[in-house]
Design a protein around this motif. Sequence first.
Motif, mmCIF file in Angstrom:
data_model
loop_
_atom_site.group_PDB
_atom_site.id
_atom_site.type_symbol
_atom_site.label_atom_id
_atom_site.label_comp_id
_atom_site.label_asym_id
_atom_site.label_seq_id
_atom_site.Cartn_x
_atom_site.Cartn_y
_atom_site.Cartn_z
ATOM 1 N N THR A 138 -2.118 -0.883 -5.390
ATOM 2 C CA THR A 138 -2.805 -0.852 -4.103
ATOM 3 C C THR A 138 -4.180 -1.486 -4.194
ATOM 4 N N ASP A 139 -4.767 -1.501 -5.381
ATOM 5 C CA ASP A 139 -6.119 -2.036 -5.485
ATOM 6 C C ASP A 139 -6.139 -3.550 -5.580
ATOM 7 N N ILE B 189 -2.242 2.277 6.017
ATOM 8 C CA ILE B 189 -3.383 2.714 5.201
ATOM 9 C C ILE B 189 -3.626 4.203 5.406
ATOM 10 N N ALA C 112 -2.314 -5.411 -2.786
ATOM 11 C CA ALA C 112 -2.276 -4.904 -1.409
ATOM 12 C C ALA C 112 -3.593 -5.178 -0.702
ATOM 13 N N ALA C 113 -4.710 -4.905 -1.387
ATOM 14 C CA ALA C 113 -6.018 -5.162 -0.778
ATOM 15 C C ALA C 113 -6.191 -6.642 -0.504
ATOM 16 N N SER D 68 0.829 -1.207 0.000
ATOM 17 C CA SER D 68 0.000 0.000 0.000
ATOM 18 C C SER D 68 0.856 1.246 0.000
ATOM 19 N N LYS E 37 -9.174 2.812 -0.185
ATOM 20 C CA LYS E 37 -8.460 2.711 1.088
ATOM 21 C C LYS E 37 -9.417 2.858 2.264
ATOM 22 N N VAL F 282 -1.181 6.085 3.350
ATOM 23 C CA VAL F 282 -1.545 6.071 1.929
ATOM 24 C C VAL F 282 -2.703 7.030 1.669
#
Lengths: 114, 158, 96
Positions: A43-44, C9, A47-48, A20, C39, C12
């Motif tokens: 990140t989508d 998070i 990481a998720a 992230s 996020k 970010v």
Amino acid sequence: MGTVVEISSGFFLLVGAFLSVSGGVGVMRFPDFYSRMHAVGVTDTLAASMILIGLMLQMPESLVVVKLILILLLTLFINPTASHALAKAALHNNLAPLLDKSGDNNAGDDSSNS
Amino acid sequence: MTIRHILYLFLTLAAFWLLNSGIYSALMLSLGAGSIAFVMYISHRMDVVDHESQPILLSWKLPLYLIWLCKEVVVANAVVVKHIWLGGRSISPTLATINVTQGTDLGKMIYANSITLTPGTVTVDVVGNQFTVHALIRENIAALKVGDMDRRVSELEN
Amino acid sequence: MIAVATIAILVVMILAITRGIVGPTLYDRILAVNMFGTKTVLLLSLLGFLMGRPEFLDIAIVYALINFISVTGILRYSDALGSTVSVDEKPEKKES
């Protein structure tokens, strides 16, 4: 709960946190809109997934795990669609991508609009 | 809109309600039945209940493809993260047009979504049998033009 | 470990908001808002576990759906503007 599950859960959460932050740094560092989109993609997707898998290992209760899987599936289905719609709208509205000059390695030399 | 599609839609909606609710009293179950009936009525009015809205019926090869796609996504993530930390000078953004071999709209949708889901490549536009793809580095376009993913998606659609 | 992931998070999200404020084009801002929404879903899940209240996951599911609808809505609006509008500098069309 076994310590193996605890350790692997922590490992997944840490990897997800690192990915992230990498994606966030990429959003700040990359020179134009289209390349930032790829950083958001990191990140989508992975990481998720990592963070949600880490959370699934935390609580082996069936309904909670099902809800986490639902969130993961929604994220994985929705974000490519949103990225595609965003990129298509940007290209159709004449936002020119910053392209690499063919051959030699001088990417990002004319980063005037960033 | 055949009876099979209606049945699958009903089962999907019922599973969604039951898994999200977690409370199995008579009141909640009747509310769920009402919601399912309402959503099915709206879907019928919108005329979206057909084979395209239910890709579960696509092929038995889909799980194999998804596993392969997960591996691809992990590899592509590693590459993009490496380039993020190397900095903006190491990337070579490329916009290219690739040809696709899928016959159906559903196959094209799966292929375009797979390209976009893989970090480093985004499908920007779909015109006929050609995708416009933006890639973070030039090697991604080369890998797409080899056509491994294209072939695997084409195998799904029959 | 959940606390570490939550802090990551949050970092970010700060970066995404920064890109949303700095972002030179309209699409950078939409991208930042989309990323912020994703996020938020993750943050809600993590907070639910951090506080021991898994009911937060329902809110996270709803937020994921709302996020998609909002981004699609903004894009349809920007498509409806057509290609007559220059997107490079657009100070009055700053969506929040």
